[in-house]
Design a protein around this motif. Structure first.
Motif, mmCIF file in Angstrom:
data_model
loop_
_atom_site.group_PDB
_atom_site.id
_atom_site.type_symbol
_atom_site.label_atom_id
_atom_site.label_comp_id
_atom_site.label_asym_id
_atom_site.label_seq_id
_atom_site.Cartn_x
_atom_site.Cartn_y
_atom_site.Cartn_z
ATOM 1 N N GLN A 58 0.769 -0.972 -0.110
ATOM 2 C CA GLN A 58 -0.077 -0.130 -0.490
ATOM 3 C C GLN A 58 0.602 1.801 0.390
ATOM 4 N N GLN A 61 2.362 2.079 -3.611
ATOM 5 C CA GLN A 61 1.316 2.397 -4.502
ATOM 6 C C GLN A 61 0.750 3.768 -3.853
ATOM 7 N N ASP A 62 0.539 3.774 -2.608
ATOM 8 C CA ASP A 62 0.582 5.457 -2.487
ATOM 9 C C ASP A 62 1.447 7.388 -2.884
ATOM 10 N N LEU A 64 4.094 5.708 -5.608
ATOM 11 C CA LEU A 64 3.723 6.028 -6.968
ATOM 12 C C LEU A 64 2.610 6.636 -7.324
ATOM 13 N N ASN A 65 1.153 6.311 -6.882
ATOM 14 C CA ASN A 65 0.597 7.486 -7.510
ATOM 15 C C ASN A 65 0.825 8.929 -7.006
ATOM 16 N N TYR A 66 1.173 9.118 -6.080
ATOM 17 C CA TYR A 66 1.733 10.816 -6.015
ATOM 18 C C TYR A 66 2.597 11.176 -7.202
ATOM 19 N N ASN A 68 3.195 10.460 -9.810
ATOM 20 C CA ASN A 68 2.987 9.540 -11.209
ATOM 21 C C ASN A 68 2.114 11.320 -11.337
ATOM 22 N N ASP A 69 2.124 12.897 -10.583
ATOM 23 C CA ASP A 69 0.521 13.775 -10.328
ATOM 24 C C ASP A 69 1.794 14.849 -10.345
ATOM 25 N N SER A 70 3.077 14.957 -10.331
ATOM 26 C CA SER A 70 3.882 15.727 -9.526
ATOM 27 C C SER A 70 4.886 15.654 -10.668
ATOM 28 N N SER A 103 10.823 1.212 -8.931
ATOM 29 C CA SER A 103 9.651 1.118 -9.803
ATOM 30 C C SER A 103 10.128 2.917 -9.892
#
Length: 162
Positions: A58, A61-62, A64-66, A68-70, A103
């Motif tokens: 988790q 994933q948190d 990588l998601n963050y 990706n948007d920065s 990653s």
């Protein structure tokens, strides 16, 4: 199967059910702070919670998601508050750290690591996981930031108080 065996199995099922509920509750409590650095496009991510292998997926994933948007190009992970909890397999935990770093690197972001405890370092070295030789580690957050500043050709300048 006799009565005692059935009772023992029922007790084990109850204990496992309670453990699952406990783990599910803890999963919702895992948060990762994302702290912008004074150095442009650099993020500090302190891992300051008790973590077990189950929660690392988790966390990955948190993060990588963050990112990706920065628009960051560097992350400094601070492991000084990192506590191994319920970790039966250092190799699995090491692989999770390797997955995290790999990653992020594949997303074009460099990773620096600070704050590894002597015990954790010793255990990682003894595990002989090959990825530990490729980690960029520093003893302090300050030394990691100094390295990034040099790489980015930045300098702190004291302003005169005229």
């Amino acid at each position: 199967m006799n009565y005692n065996e059935k009772e023992l199995l029922l007790k084990q099922i109850d204990e496992l059910t309670e453990r699952v509920k406990e783990l599910e509750g803890m999963t919702n409590k895992v948060t990762v702070p994302f702290i912008p650095s004074i150095i442009p496009d650099t993020l500090l991510i302190p891992l300051t919670f008790d973590i077990s292998v189950e929660y690392f997926d988790q966390v990955i994933q948190d993060i990588l998601n963050y990112i990706n948007d920065s628009e960051i190009d560097s992350i400094v992970f601070d492991f000084s508050g990192f506590i191994l909890k319920d970790c039966e397999s250092l190799v699995l935990l090491g692989k999770n750290i390797e997955t995290l770093v790999s990653s992020i690197n594949l997303m074009g972001i460099q990773v620096l690591i600070v704050g590894l405890s002597p015990l954790f370092v010793k255990d990682l070295v003894l595990s002989e996981l090959p990825f530990i030789k490729t980690l960029r580690t520093f003893s302090t957050f300050k030394s990691a930031l100094e390295c990034l500043m040099k790489e980015k050709d930045l300098a702190l300048v004291k302003q005169s108080s005229n």
